[in-house]
Design a protein around this motif. Structure first.
Motif, PDB file in Angstrom:
ATOM      1  N   ARG A   1       7.375  25.160  -0.320  1.00 50.29           N
ATOM      2  CA  ARG A   1       8.435  25.703  -1.176  1.00 50.29           C
ATOM      3  C   ARG A   1       8.851  24.765  -2.294  1.00 50.29           C
ATOM      4  N   ILE A   2       8.673  23.462  -2.115  1.00 49.50           N
ATOM      5  CA  ILE A   2       8.957  22.480  -3.154  1.00 49.50           C
ATOM      6  C   ILE A   2       7.861  21.417  -3.116  1.00 49.50           C
ATOM      7  N   GLY A   3       7.903  20.526  -4.088  1.00 52.37           N
ATOM      8  CA  GLY A   3       6.920  19.461  -4.149  1.00 52.37           C
ATOM      9  C   GLY A   3       5.943  19.675  -5.291  1.00 52.37           C
ATOM     10  N   LEU A   4       5.150  18.652  -5.546  1.00 50.64           N
ATOM     11  CA  LEU A   4       4.121  18.689  -6.577  1.00 50.64           C
ATOM     12  C   LEU A   4       2.761  18.496  -5.900  1.00 50.64           C
ATOM     13  N   HIS A   5       1.696  18.584  -6.670  1.00 49.20           N
ATOM     14  CA  HIS A   5       0.377  18.369  -6.060  1.00 49.20           C
ATOM     15  C   HIS A   5      -0.591  17.706  -7.026  1.00 49.20           C
TER      16      HIS A   5
ATOM     17  N   MET B   1       0.817  -1.209   0.000  1.00 50.43           N
ATOM     18  CA  MET B   1       0.000   0.000   0.000  1.00 50.43           C
ATOM     19  C   MET B   1       0.857   1.267   0.000  1.00 50.43           C
ATOM     20  N   SER B   2       0.745   2.037  -1.111  1.00 49.21           N
ATOM     21  CA  SER B   2       1.404   3.338  -1.236  1.00 49.21           C
ATOM     22  C   SER B   2       0.477   4.321  -1.948  1.00 49.21           C
ATOM     23  N   PRO B   3      -0.730   4.521  -1.456  1.00 49.26           N
ATOM     24  CA  PRO B   3      -1.664   5.400  -2.171  1.00 49.26           C
ATOM     25  C   PRO B   3      -1.107   6.816  -2.299  1.00 49.26           C
ATOM     26  N   ALA B   4      -1.084   7.311  -3.534  1.00 44.51           N
ATOM     27  CA  ALA B   4      -0.459   8.604  -3.787  1.00 44.51           C
ATOM     28  C   ALA B   4      -1.096   9.733  -2.987  1.00 44.51           C
ATOM     29  N   LYS B   5      -2.394   9.623  -2.715  1.00 42.13           N
ATOM     30  CA  LYS B   5      -3.100  10.694  -2.015  1.00 42.13           C
ATOM     31  C   LYS B   5      -2.827  10.719  -0.517  1.00 42.13           C
ATOM     32  N   ARG B   6      -2.138   9.710  -0.016  1.00 41.85           N
ATOM     33  CA  ARG B   6      -1.817   9.646   1.416  1.00 41.85           C
ATOM     34  C   ARG B   6      -0.329   9.459   1.692  1.00 41.85           C
ATOM     35  N   ALA B   7       0.329   8.650   0.879  1.00 43.61           N
ATOM     36  CA  ALA B   7       1.680   8.196   1.213  1.00 43.61           C
ATOM     37  C   ALA B   7       2.784   8.811   0.366  1.00 43.61           C
ATOM     38  N   TYR B   8       2.444   9.583  -0.684  1.00 42.91           N
ATOM     39  CA  TYR B   8       3.481  10.172  -1.536  1.00 42.91           C
ATOM     40  C   TYR B   8       4.045  11.429  -0.859  1.00 42.91           C
ATOM     41  N   MET B   9       5.294  11.332  -0.429  1.00 43.42           N
ATOM     42  CA  MET B   9       5.892  12.420   0.336  1.00 43.42           C
ATOM     43  C   MET B   9       6.463  13.528  -0.545  1.00 43.42           C
ATOM     44  N   ASP B  10       6.380  13.388  -1.858  1.00 44.53           N
ATOM     45  CA  ASP B  10       6.784  14.480  -2.741  1.00 44.53           C
ATOM     46  C   ASP B  10       5.645  15.466  -2.977  1.00 44.53           C
TER      47      ASP B  10
ATOM     48  N   THR C   1      11.503  17.622  -7.670  1.00 45.81           N
ATOM     49  CA  THR C   1      11.756  18.958  -7.114  1.00 45.81           C
ATOM     50  C   THR C   1      12.752  18.930  -5.953  1.00 45.81           C
ATOM     51  N   VAL C   2      13.325  17.777  -5.686  1.00 41.90           N
ATOM     52  CA  VAL C   2      14.184  17.582  -4.509  1.00 41.90           C
ATOM     53  C   VAL C   2      15.642  17.499  -4.965  1.00 41.90           C
ATOM     54  N   THR C   3      16.465  18.439  -4.510  1.00 40.50           N
ATOM     55  CA  THR C   3      17.832  18.514  -5.020  1.00 40.50           C
ATOM     56  C   THR C   3      18.918  18.173  -4.010  1.00 40.50           C
ATOM     57  N   ASP C   4      18.594  18.196  -2.703  1.00 40.42           N
ATOM     58  CA  ASP C   4      19.628  17.946  -1.699  1.00 40.42           C
ATOM     59  C   ASP C   4      18.996  17.390  -0.423  1.00 40.42           C
TER      60      ASP C   4
END
Length: 536
Positions: free
Chosen positions: A434-438, A417-426, A476-479
């Protein structure tokens, strides 16, 4: 008069000192993930300069766990904390032959601390709980002058799910070995036990394959945004695997295919079915995808190396499922990578392969599953793989489509289980992040916490679920600072979802405990997001 005021001041001072250094109970210690059972007792245990750690069981197996605990306790206390088989006030006891479950029992009294378990992993998790039972300042890297007190009580604990993981995407942006080890350390503190490394994608190939050197020479030479990229040598990868294993974390390598493969096609033009991504915006890319369908249906295909890609669009690349050289590459990659990976799983990707013909996709996935099985591993794939015939035991990782998870279940296979609407940390926390997608959702801390894997998807019950995994995609994650901002505190929420039984969990309880974990992160230098949902 002055004398009585002075006495009163000393009394108040002593009282404050006591309050600052003696938690009232174990239930106030901010334990995350929340244990199955916590029973408070009167009194407390105090760590002193004479404290030591006794190992009961095969010393060669337990020495790392004992030293791990001692190394956590020594810097802040200034105490020597010896580790050995002699009697001591902290005892780590392996019961039986060490092949049991991940359960543990932690007993704390005024006379000593005892952690017992049927497995080394169980002992290690008990150690993590003990560290959290101390004041957060136990994690300071220099000596702190205070009393080191742990409230008395008993904790009995075991995980709700066997697979408790996170995924780190090192393909979109590359992260050095030190950053991966840092991530492993944070996972270990939260009792997570699987690290899924997304090693390949359109933007980069990150693992050395000696039989196909251009995969890293060319395919590993860039990343999203056009940076210099990078890759792990096989020696570096083996070092990561060993480092994780010491902390009872199993590495799951992913080679994403047949889509997400532009880095391969840029490295070896002879494998390219003729889909070359042009420069341009999304509309141009979509037109290229439409053209790709025509190219794949043709018999005279010009196989030239694709251009390296540094954008974030998906779905435009594919391996040629009719080309035997494709399967030679797959087999060589699986052979070399599985030789370095002792864990049971190999992730074959399988998502967003939009330009692969349906019949070609089915043929490819089913053939690759057989290759992976031939090297003694179990395949995991994103939920799209359930549209093929899965081998017994293979796992579909649910991220998008519930009907795919249902198809996996109907074939008798487990779901991760990795539902994008709950478990996606990006995903962004909100529109100001400041970063991330939606594209999936805005995911605040309470959204990460308030879901039950066993009821999230209709038709999928707890018995159908292998476990829970929280992915971090890195467009969007660089470091490292970016990793920490998106991952913490949400990874702690997912860790509790995976470990703690649903009937023990509540948002109010978690929200009252996570500020204590926040103090630990601050001491460790973790730049976490302070959610407005929590009174930090």
């Amino acid at each position: 008069m002055k004398k009585s005021i002075a006495i009163m001041a000393v009394g108040i001072s002593l009282s404050l000192f006591s309050c600052q250094n003696d938690s009232s109970s174990l239930t106030d210690a901010g334990l995350i993930p929340l244990p199955v059972s916590v029973s408070n007792s009167s009194g407390h245990f105090e760590l002193t300069s004479n404290s030591a750690i006794q190992l009961v069981g095969p010393e060669s197996d337990l020495i790392f766990i004992g030293e791990y605990l001692a190394q956590k306790l020594r810097p802040s206390t200034g105490f020597p904390i010896q580790v050995g088989t002699d009697e001591a006030d902290i005892k780590l006891e392996l019961v039986g032959d060490g092949s049991g479950s991940e359960a543990y029992e932690l007993s704390i009294s005024e006379s000593g601390i005892n952690i017992s378990a049927e497995s080394e992993a169980g002992l290690f998790y008990g150690v993590q709980t003990l560290i959290q039972a101390f004041p957060p300042s136990i994690l300071e890297s220099k000596s702190v002058s205070q009393k080191w007190i742990v409230p008395a009580g008993t904790i009995t604990d075991s995980p709700d799910f066997a697979y408790r993981g996170s995924m780190l995407d090192v393909a979109r942006h590359f992260f050095p070995v030190e950053d991966v080890k840092h991530y492993i350390d944070q996972m270990a503190e939260l009792k997570l036990n699987y690290l899924h490394l997304h090693l390949t994608d359109d933007q980069g190939w990150r693992i050395e394959i000696k039989s196909w050197p251009k995969l890293t020479e060319t395919g590993g030479s860039t990343e999203v945004g056009g940076g210099e990229g990078g890759f792990y040598t096989q020696e570096q990868y083996a070092d990561i695997v060993a480092y994780a294993a010491e902390r009872y974390i199993t590495i799951v390598p992913e080679v994403d295919m047949p889509g997400h493969t532009n880095a391969i096609l840029a490295s070896y033009g002879e494998l390219n079915p003729g889909i070359n991504l042009p420069d341009g915006d999304t509309e141009t890319i979509v037109k290229s995808v439409e053209k790709a369908e025509d190219l794949l249906s043709g018999s005279n295909i010009d196989r030239q190396a694709a251009e390296l890609y540094t954008g974030i669009e998906v779905g435009f690349s594919t391996l040629d499922s009719e080309l035997e050289a494709t399967y030679q590459l797959v087999e060589d990659v699986v052979r070399e990578l599985t030789a370095l990976t002792p864990g049971p799983y190999f992730h074959i990707g399988g998502d967003e392969s939009h330009v692969t013909k349906k019949d070609d996709y089915i043929y490819f996935v089913e053939r690759v599953q057989e290759i992976v099985k031939g090297y003694g591993k179990t395949s995991i794939g994103w939920d799209e793989i359930a549209t093929t015939t899965l081998l017994p035991g293979n796992v579909a990782q649910f991220w998008d489509k519930a009907n795919n998870a249902q198809m996996a279940k109907d074939q008798g296979n487990k779901v991760l289980m990795s539902p994008a609407k709950r478990a996606y940390m990006d995903m962004q926390y909100d529109s100001t992040s400041r970063i991330g997608l939606h594209w999936a959702a805005f995911i605040e801390l309470d959204d990460s916490y308030n879901w039950d894997p066993a009821t999230y998807t209709e038709g999928i019950s707890k018995s159908d679920i292998l476990g829970v995994e929280a992915p971090l995609w890195t467009e969007t994650v660089t470091d490292r600072a970016d990793i920490e901002y998106l991952v913490f505190p949400r990874l702690a929420a997912i860790a509790e979802v995976a470990w703690t039984p649903t009937n023990r969990r509540s948002w109010d309880s978690f929200a009252s405990r996570i500020p204590v974990q926040g103090k630990r992160w601050e001491i460790e230098g973790i730049g976490f997001y302070k959610s407005p949902k929590v009174n930090w």
